[in-house]
Write a protein that holds these residues in place. Structure first.
Motif, PDB file in Angstrom:
ATOM      1  N   LYS A  56      -9.039  -8.485  -3.968  1.00 36.82           N
ATOM      2  CA  LYS A  56      -9.066  -7.031  -4.162  1.00 36.82           C
ATOM      3  C   LYS A  56      -9.265  -6.386  -2.791  1.00 36.82           C
ATOM      4  O   LYS A  56     -10.331  -6.518  -2.199  1.00 36.82           O
ATOM      5  N   THR A  57      -8.227  -5.727  -2.269  1.00 37.19           N
ATOM      6  CA  THR A  57      -8.305  -5.153  -0.936  1.00 37.19           C
ATOM      7  C   THR A  57      -8.398  -3.632  -0.991  1.00 37.19           C
ATOM      8  O   THR A  57      -7.979  -3.002  -1.955  1.00 37.19           O
ATOM      9  N   ALA A  58      -8.964  -3.067   0.081  1.00 31.97           N
ATOM     10  CA  ALA A  58      -9.059  -1.613   0.229  1.00 31.97           C
ATOM     11  C   ALA A  58      -8.752  -1.257   1.681  1.00 31.97           C
ATOM     12  O   ALA A  58      -9.359  -1.802   2.609  1.00 31.97           O
ATOM     13  N   GLY A  71     -12.328  -6.283   1.430  1.00 32.88           N
ATOM     14  CA  GLY A  71     -11.844  -6.889   0.195  1.00 32.88           C
ATOM     15  C   GLY A  71     -12.929  -7.652  -0.536  1.00 32.88           C
ATOM     16  O   GLY A  71     -14.044  -7.823  -0.035  1.00 32.88           O
ATOM     17  N   THR A 111      -8.408   1.927   4.383  1.00 34.41           N
ATOM     18  CA  THR A 111      -8.774   3.333   4.599  1.00 34.41           C
ATOM     19  C   THR A 111      -7.942   3.923   5.727  1.00 34.41           C
ATOM     20  O   THR A 111      -7.921   3.374   6.843  1.00 34.41           O
ATOM     21  N   ARG A 113      -6.003   0.950  -2.575  1.00 36.41           N
ATOM     22  CA  ARG A 113      -6.481  -0.308  -3.153  1.00 36.41           C
ATOM     23  C   ARG A 113      -5.293  -1.114  -3.686  1.00 36.41           C
ATOM     24  O   ARG A 113      -4.363  -0.551  -4.265  1.00 36.41           O
ATOM     25  N   GLU A 114      -5.367  -2.418  -3.487  1.00 36.55           N
ATOM     26  CA  GLU A 114      -4.297  -3.298  -3.957  1.00 36.55           C
ATOM     27  C   GLU A 114      -4.872  -4.680  -4.254  1.00 36.55           C
ATOM     28  O   GLU A 114      -5.643  -5.239  -3.449  1.00 36.55           O
ATOM     29  N   ARG A 149      -7.895   6.242   0.643  1.00 39.15           N
ATOM     30  CA  ARG A 149      -8.380   4.865   0.469  1.00 39.15           C
ATOM     31  C   ARG A 149      -7.451   4.176  -0.524  1.00 39.15           C
ATOM     32  O   ARG A 149      -7.412   4.542  -1.709  1.00 39.15           O
ATOM     33  N   TYR A 180       0.853  -1.185   0.000  1.00 39.27           N
ATOM     34  CA  TYR A 180       0.000   0.000   0.000  1.00 39.27           C
ATOM     35  C   TYR A 180       0.893   1.241   0.000  1.00 39.27           C
ATOM     36  O   TYR A 180       1.822   1.346   0.810  1.00 39.27           O
TER      37      TYR A 180
END
Length: 304
Positions: free
Chosen positions: A133-135, A67, A137, A155-156, A153, A5
């Motif tokens: 798919k992760t997020a 995710g 914050t 995303r990865e 935020r 991230y």
């Protein structure tokens, strides 16, 4: 499997997931897939050093991590395809980061029995290639860097390869799938392509609980193998009559049985003919038998 991230190109954390720490739970009543990982976090550093060569650090609070578990569009990439389920971080509250830290994290996704069936069919007979798919914050305490926002935020996409043995032993049975034997038969070079196609059709029918499809495709595959071996070795050779024909003739009779089940049942001298049925165990037997004979046939046609 790692995902990093970054804020404005500067690393603030990474999520590391070990495939052997993925498992299922709750069986077919409330199936959930559980993905354990390690979240590494560090404060954001300024782009610039002060007069003492030190970079200012910006602490922040991680307010949420979520995710999606997705099928892969391409096995050689982290390209996410069809979404399987939402992933939520169990027992994850706001986490303040003022120095480098590590925190265990557990992402859990709720599945339906249909999702479980689709997942197992998608895997086929190999390792399972998925994408998470992760997020993440973040809320920064305070900032003097005008290139960074108060809330970010991040995303990865993280590629996840679940080994076949892990899926079969630890995940699928705990999601309501059957506990299974794992028999490693090397696939080889597919030297008898027509037979391979029939067996793959039988495997698909097996996933759909199509008993007639399994038996008919196995029988056709065996007939193809017999023609190929006979052509290569000769019908009167010892290798054909002793090594191949003995195994093939019994297997071919077995595969034909499923196609004439109703006729055999009506003519059978049984006390309770209504109990004379075919089940998944019968499909297991004929499919495994055909797969093993495919490998024998391929070995025989390589011999001189």
């Amino acid at each position: 499997m790692n995902g990093e991230y970054r804020v404005d190109g500067r690393k603030v954390g990474a999520l590391r997931i070990e495939p052997n720490r993925v498992h299922g739970r709750n069986g077919d009543t409330f199936p959930e897939i559980v993905i354990n990982g390690l979240l590494e976090l560090q404060p954001l550093e300024s782009n610039y050093k002060d007069e003492n060569g030190i970079r200012e650090q910006y602490p922040y609070t991680v307010t949420e991590i979520t995710g999606d578990l997705c099928l892969n569009d391409n096995r050689n990439s982290r390209s996410a395809g069809q979404r399987v389920c939402r992933l939520e971080a169990d027992s994850f509250g706001p986490h303040h980061v003022s120095r480098s830290t590590e925190q265990s994290i557990r992402l859990t996704g709720r599945l339906s029995p249909y999702d479980v069936k689709q997942l197992n069919e998608q895997r086929g007979r190999s390792d399972f290639h998925l994408t998470i798919k992760t997020a993440l914050t973040l809320c920064f305490d305070e900032l003097t860097d005008d290139r960074v926002h108060k809330f970010e935020r991040l995303r990865e996409n993280i590629g996840l390869i679940i080994p076949r043995s892990t899926w079969v032993d630890k995940v699928y049975p705990k999601l309501g799938g059957p506990d299974v034997f794992v028999i490693e038969i090397p696939r080889g070079e597919r030297s008898i392509e027509d037979a391979w196609k029939k067996i793959e059709a039988a495997e698909k029918a097996y996933g759909n609980l199509d008993i007639q499809g399994v038996y008919s495709n196995c029988r056709e595959a065996l007939n193809i193998l017999d023609r190929r071996v006979k052509e290569h070795l000769g019908a009167k050779s010892c290798n054909y009559t002793l090594r191949w024909e003995r195994a093939y003739s019994d297997a071919q009779n077995h595969a034909s049985f499923g196609l004439h089940h109703d006729e055999i049942k009506s003519n059978a001298n049984c006390e309770k003919p209504e109990h004379f049925i075919l089940t998944r165990a019968d499909m297991d037997a004929v499919l495994l038998r055909t797969q093993s004979l495919l490998k024998l046939a391929e070995a025989l046609v390589q011999e001189r």
